[in-house]
Scaffold this active site. Sequence first.
Site, PDB file in Angstrom:
ATOM      1  N   GLU A   1      -1.192  -2.372  -9.524  1.00 10.34           N
ATOM      2  CA  GLU A   1      -1.124  -3.398  -8.488  1.00 10.34           C
ATOM      3  C   GLU A   1       0.163  -4.208  -8.596  1.00 10.34           C
ATOM      4  O   GLU A   1       0.817  -4.489  -7.583  1.00 10.34           O
ATOM      5  CB  GLU A   1      -2.341  -4.322  -8.591  1.00 10.34           C
ATOM      6  CG  GLU A   1      -3.650  -3.670  -8.197  1.00 10.34           C
ATOM      7  CD  GLU A   1      -3.639  -3.178  -6.768  1.00 10.34           C
ATOM      8  OE1 GLU A   1      -3.173  -3.915  -5.879  1.00 10.34           O
ATOM      9  OE2 GLU A   1      -4.066  -2.035  -6.539  1.00 10.34           O
TER      10      GLU A   1
ATOM     11  N   GLU B   1       0.822  -1.207   0.000  1.00  9.73           N
ATOM     12  CA  GLU B   1       0.000   0.000   0.000  1.00  9.73           C
ATOM     13  C   GLU B   1       0.857   1.260   0.000  1.00  9.73           C
ATOM     14  O   GLU B   1       0.537   2.244  -0.690  1.00  9.73           O
ATOM     15  CB  GLU B   1      -0.940  -0.006   1.207  1.00  9.73           C
ATOM     16  CG  GLU B   1      -1.936  -1.161   1.219  1.00  9.73           C
ATOM     17  CD  GLU B   1      -2.817  -1.206  -0.013  1.00  9.73           C
ATOM     18  OE1 GLU B   1      -3.059  -0.144  -0.625  1.00  9.73           O
ATOM     19  OE2 GLU B   1      -3.271  -2.307  -0.383  1.00  9.73           O
TER      20      GLU B   1
END
Length: 264
Positions: free
Chosen positions: A187, A126
Amino acid sequence: MRWIHCLAVGALGLALAACTTSPTGRSQLALMSDDQLDRMGAQAFAEYQQERPTVGGAPYRLARCVTDAIVATLPPGARDGNWQVRVFDDDSANAFALPGGYVGVHTGLMEIAETPDQLAAVIGHEIGHVLARHANERASTQTATQLGLSVVSSAAGLEGPGGEQVMAALGMGAQYGILLPFSRRHESEADVLGLRLMADAGFDPRASVALWRNMSRAGGGQPPEWMSTHPSHGSRIAGLEAELPRVLPRYEQARRAGRTPSCD
């Protein structure tokens, strides 16, 4: 039609002027300033805290310890200030990081992450999104795509019911052909950056594979990969395993340097 040509040229010039490079060396489109994103991150984090109860005690101390260890490895500009960490009482296996230095972890994720190293895999991922300015890039790409569709609509004279159907089809093509694959690219890039960050902090990057196997066993249906903003669990595990030989030396170097975070 001359004004349409000028608009297209102007949009292209703006895009070229706003090109940057991600930490992995990939070219990016960034139309927003860091200050704008930091303000948006602060507002989003404040709203999230109003919507969900937070948890203290051991879960908070664990999330705080892992985050601090990772933040300490960031470049000087990225680790400035005090990163805020909150654990939210939410059963979903989720976590996030926002521009400006904000990290949120759901209790549902902490039940799946069996070790601090596994939690570090998610928090590193993250924070990798923030480090790579993915929020800026995603918003900029959506803006550029919408502008491009408007130019096409005006140039082709797509008006009336028939034109609306064509534009809807073009919009679907942009969604599945540009925006969603672009998000999957984010991602995958955040996975690589997350492995580097956790390894540099002294967390074992091999735990990332174990974490995603846990996530896969936890269940929950996934849409087809081409319709999703995230890679499938299998694709993600394969990508992580392929990257391990490049990050394990970083982990070993960090351990030799005394970076052995104790977050139990």
